[in-house]
Design an enzyme around this catalytic site. Structure first.
Site, mmCIF file in Angstrom:
data_model
loop_
_atom_site.group_PDB
_atom_site.id
_atom_site.type_symbol
_atom_site.label_atom_id
_atom_site.label_comp_id
_atom_site.label_asym_id
_atom_site.label_seq_id
_atom_site.Cartn_x
_atom_site.Cartn_y
_atom_site.Cartn_z
ATOM 1 N N GLY A 59 33.263 37.502 43.161
ATOM 2 C CA GLY A 59 34.207 36.629 43.874
ATOM 3 C C GLY A 59 35.021 35.688 42.995
ATOM 4 O O GLY A 59 35.936 35.027 43.499
ATOM 5 N N TYR A 60 34.721 35.578 41.706
ATOM 6 C CA TYR A 60 35.439 34.601 40.877
ATOM 7 C C TYR A 60 36.938 34.863 40.928
ATOM 8 O O TYR A 60 37.378 36.000 40.707
ATOM 9 C CB TYR A 60 34.970 34.625 39.415
ATOM 10 N N THR A 61 37.675 33.777 41.168
ATOM 11 C CA THR A 61 39.142 33.830 41.347
ATOM 12 C C THR A 61 39.521 35.056 42.203
ATOM 13 O O THR A 61 40.462 35.786 41.874
ATOM 14 C CB THR A 61 39.903 33.802 39.996
ATOM 15 N N GLY A 63 38.202 37.942 42.644
ATOM 16 C CA GLY A 63 38.136 39.283 42.033
ATOM 17 C C GLY A 63 38.999 39.411 40.779
ATOM 18 O O GLY A 63 38.846 40.354 40.004
#
Ligand SMILES: NC(=O)c1ccc[n+]([C@@H]2O[C@H](COP(=O)([O-])OP(=O)(O)OC[C@H]3O[C@@H](n4cnc5c(N)ncnc54)[C@H](OP(=O)(O)O)[C@@H]3O)[C@@H](O)[C@H]2O)c1
Length: 370
Positions: A59-61, A63
């Site tokens: 999920g970071y930024t 994808g």
């Protein structure tokens, strides 16, 4: 210590650098990260300095962090050289309860997405990102075990879970001959030391590594914020959109004051002292760095170049130590002396327990008085 003085990831054969490059700042979608060119510079600089361990999450930024990392690794033909860790748990499909959580269906969905974005057919280290509070331990364990057999992941770890949860999983894995947990990922810094009570002793007992996140408490320990009432002012992630948890607490300001004083005496910036302290704490395998700029990254990489003398370390040690609490107050030396009839006992190795800042013994009573 040097960045290319590799260590093993807990009780495994995987070699990792003592600092790991966090990628929560790859991409600007969350309001506090770096654009692609700066992310690439950071990635290249980290590898050039000897680092091989990179941390990301599905999920970071949204994808983008995985996509950028996949691109940098593929473009540089570096897949064998780097150790890629990623994670699953957080909901990716609004309205779909199985588009998130720790269950088998979401685990496979999330991993397939990560492999696609990372442009690889396997992940070196796959983390459960955070406990969803109800998926059974056995379901997560058997799925991780299957994924190792299928060759989709090499190792797995637990992030943001209670100590009893991963301890039980490790014990079942050992009893059933399944793949064991390689490492934990938890918040740990001079400002946040609650895992010293249960998680670190358990990890050491069970042969599990530890990769701390938010080692600068989101930038708080750099000293760039000033106290104002119940809050803080200054330019950075914590006064912008990036504050997840409140770092402007009385406890943290007290810790920062000691850190700044120790830093002055050492002639090193507070970020380097905070990181150096953490890298050399018992049980720590690799500290996950967060940097928005390449200058910050350079600053943080220099944290391995010196050591903190014992008397200054002691001051840092006391500054943010979790209070002694029940039942740990039973393990302080004066209480243990009562257990052993005031005879000194030297065990085969130091006990894996946290006793905290200990209160002096009360007036001695004879054993059996109470
Ligand atoms: N498992 C989990 O639940 C979890 C949670 C969070 C993070 N993580 C992982 O851990 C990594 C690191 O976490 P984090 O980003 O919170 O780490 P952190 O080191 O506590 O905070 C990093 C932030 O501090 C500031 N900073 C960094 N170096 C600095 C320096 N030399 N001088 C001044 N300010 C500096 C920057 O923010 P500004 O300049 O914008 O103020 C930077 O974005 C993440 O990338 C991610 O991979 C995992």
């Amino acid at each position: 210590m040097k960045l290319n003085e590799y260590t093993t990831l807990g009780r495994t054969g995987l070699r990792v650098s003592p600092l790991c490059l966090g990628t929560m700042t790859f991409g600007t979608e969350w309001g506090f990260g770096a654009e692609e060119d700066v992310s690439k510079q950071q990635f290249n600089r980290f590898l050039e300095a000897g680092g091989n361990f990179i941390d990301t999450a599905d999920g970071y930024t949204n994808g983008h962090a995985e996509e950028l990392l996949g691109k940098f690794v593929t473009d540089g033909k570096l897949r064998d050289r780097v150790v890629i860790a990623t994670k699953y748990t957080f909901g990716a499909q609004p309205g779909n309860p199985n588009g998130g959580g720790n269950g088998r269906k979401n685990l496979y969905r999330a991993l397939e997405g990560s492999l696609r974005r990372l442009k690889t057919d396997y992940v070196d280290l796959y983390y459960l990102h955070a406990w969803d509070t109800f998926t059974p331990i056995e379901e997560v364990l058997s799925t991780m075990d299957d994924l190792v057999s299928e060759g989709k992941i090499r190792y797995y770890g637990m992030s943001d879970t209670p100590a009893w949860y991963f301890s039980r999983m490790q014990t079942i894995a050992e009893k059933e001959g399944k793949e064991r947990i390689a490492t934990l990922q938890l918040e740990y810094s001079l400002a946040e030391r609650n895992i010293e009570r249960e998680h670190i002793p358990a990890a050491q007992e069970l042969g599990i590594g530890l990769c701390p996140w938010s080692p600068l408490a989101g930038g708080f320990l750099s000293g760039k914020y000033k106290k104002e009432g119940n809050s803080g002012t200054g330019v950075g992630r914590l006064t912008g959109r990036g504050a997840i948890f409140n770092k402007f607490t009385e406890h943290n300001w007290r810790v920062l004051e000691v850190l700044q004083d120790v830093s002055k005496k050492l002639g090193k910036p507070p970020v380097q002292v905070a990181l150096n302290w953490l890298v050399t704490q018992p049980g720590v395998t690799s500290v996950i760095l967060g940097a928005r700029t390449t200058v910050q990254l350079e600053d943080n990489l220099a944290s391995l170049d010196f050591s903190i003398p014992a008397e200054l370390r002691e001051r840092l040690e006391i500054a943010g130590a979790p209070e002694t609490a029940h039942p740990y107050n039973f393990y302080v030396p004066w209480m243990q002396a009562r257990v052993s009839g005031n005879v000194t006992v030297r065990p085969w190795r130091p006990a894996n327990i946290y006793v905290g800042a200990t209160a002096p013994p009360p007036e001695q009573k004879a054993a059996g008085d109470d």
